[in-house]
Design an enzyme around this catalytic site. Sequence first.
Site, PDB file in Angstrom:
ATOM      1  N   ASP A 156      -7.865   9.897   8.126  1.00  0.00           N
ATOM      2  CA  ASP A 156      -8.131  11.323   8.332  1.00  0.00           C
ATOM      3  C   ASP A 156      -9.640  11.589   8.477  1.00  0.00           C
ATOM      4  OD1 ASP A 156      -7.420  13.991   8.545  1.00  0.00           O
ATOM      5  OD2 ASP A 156      -6.312  14.068   6.671  1.00  0.00           O
ATOM      6  N   ASP A 211      -3.307  20.683  12.342  1.00  0.00           N
ATOM      7  CA  ASP A 211      -1.963  20.454  11.782  1.00  0.00           C
ATOM      8  C   ASP A 211      -0.895  21.354  12.402  1.00  0.00           C
ATOM      9  OD1 ASP A 211      -3.319  18.700  10.249  1.00  0.00           O
ATOM     10  OD2 ASP A 211      -2.889  19.657   8.330  1.00  0.00           O
TER      11      ASP A 211
HETATM   12  C1  GLA Z   1      -5.110  16.755   7.166  1.00  0.00           C
HETATM   13  C2  GLA Z   1      -4.167  16.042   8.129  1.00  0.00           C
HETATM   14  C3  GLA Z   1      -2.743  16.227   7.659  1.00  0.00           C
HETATM   15  C4  GLA Z   1      -2.590  15.663   6.265  1.00  0.00           C
HETATM   16  C5  GLA Z   1      -3.584  16.310   5.312  1.00  0.00           C
HETATM   17  C6  GLA Z   1      -3.625  15.617   3.962  1.00  0.00           C
HETATM   18  O1  GLA Z   1      -4.935  18.126   7.204  1.00  0.00           O
HETATM   19  O2  GLA Z   1      -4.337  16.540   9.418  1.00  0.00           O
HETATM   20  O3  GLA Z   1      -1.847  15.599   8.550  1.00  0.00           O
HETATM   21  O4  GLA Z   1      -2.796  14.271   6.301  1.00  0.00           O
HETATM   22  O5  GLA Z   1      -4.911  16.278   5.839  1.00  0.00           O
HETATM   23  O6  GLA Z   1      -4.550  16.181   3.085  1.00  0.00           O
END
Ligand code: GLA
Length: 407
Positions: A156, A211
């Site tokens: 990430d 997301d």
């Molecule tokens: C980010 C990623 C998500 C998830 C969260 C976890 O937002 O894009 O897919 O992995 O972090 O904290």
Amino acid sequence: MIKKIALFSLYAGMAFGQGNTHNLKAGKFDGLAMTPPMGWNSWNTFETHIDENLVKETADIMVKTGMKEAGYTYIVLDDGWMTKERDENGNLVPDPQKFPSGMKALVDYVHSKGLKFGLYNCAGIQTCAGYPGTRGYEYQDARFYAALDIDYLKYDWCNTQGITAKEAYTTMSNALKTAGKPIVFSLCEWGDNQPWEWAKPVGNLWRISGDISPCFDCEDNHGTWSSWGFMKIVEMRKDIRKYSGPDHWNDFDMMEVGDGMTNNEDRSHFAMWCMLASPLIAGNDFRKMSPETLAILSNKNMISINQDALGIQGFRYSVIDGVEVWVKPLSDGWAVTFLNRNASTSTVNFDWKKHIFNDADFGYSVDFSNNQFKIRDMWKNKEAGNTSKAFTANLESHNVITLKLTK
Ligand code: GLA
């Protein structure tokens, strides 16, 4: 300056040559994801509330319900699997409360079911949920994952002030390669730094947006960032298709099928992920999955479109009165999806002979005025005539029809 360069080559040599009996080459492990990866990830439903029972039950269900047989292979634990601090040697520590039997035992359990196991970390100093990030520990963490025998790493992009994405992801990719265990490398920097332009040698898939949210085309505003309904993501990234393909996929995010949308919307969501050759990583609670959700996620006809060997991300061919027509070249024909964006039922009336599909990015085209194809309805799982006469149907709001055309 000369000294600095000399020092740099010495370090580079240590990482990729010195002391090795075989040649370690920088870059990802090739060939680990020749079709879009399929599996399950904990984040969309459970966020950091994860533990070993959840993983074991999910693995068991994947076998029992036929999800494994349909192609779902990876079980990926997202953020929240660690303790808040590294140990005195700088190693990551799987949370002993959540994983009392230890992470290695859990990996072994998942492997014993014929499935594969993935973990999550972050290129920054902390993960998005505030657990220890990998910055400065790339090689150490890569050895940790290799020792656990994991198969997939999602990486990430939170808390990364002062570093650049291409360098950070390249470092981790090289670290994994050096650790020696083949691990699918899944980049998750949300498309902020155009990974599709540089990440092909670095990783096997890359997120292309922020997301996802379980809605058709909403924007969920969280203040400094937004999450997106699935059609928003589709719209945002439909034009970078030429960068996606076998072993280097545009990742449209973990799915929200079974997470509260209508059945029609779930079908549309799944159909689009199949048409776009996106990784199919489910994000719902398999322990509470309805028969309808299971039927969508394990639809073998649709999965065959997603997993087609050409690995081409489909494109939007046209929009007719709010009904979008999506097209994907396949190794043995074409997939066509009609998606109704309107709030009410629409009529599809598609006279093939008046249409030419032309995929300029990948060099496929077909003129239906002098080419006849058989049609199969992939959701109804039955033959639907041929392209000599117009295809007509009623299509409910936010629903799809997906057809496969073969000679
Ligand atoms: C980010 C990623 C998500 C998830 C969260 C976890 O937002 O894009 O897919 O992995 O972090 O904290």
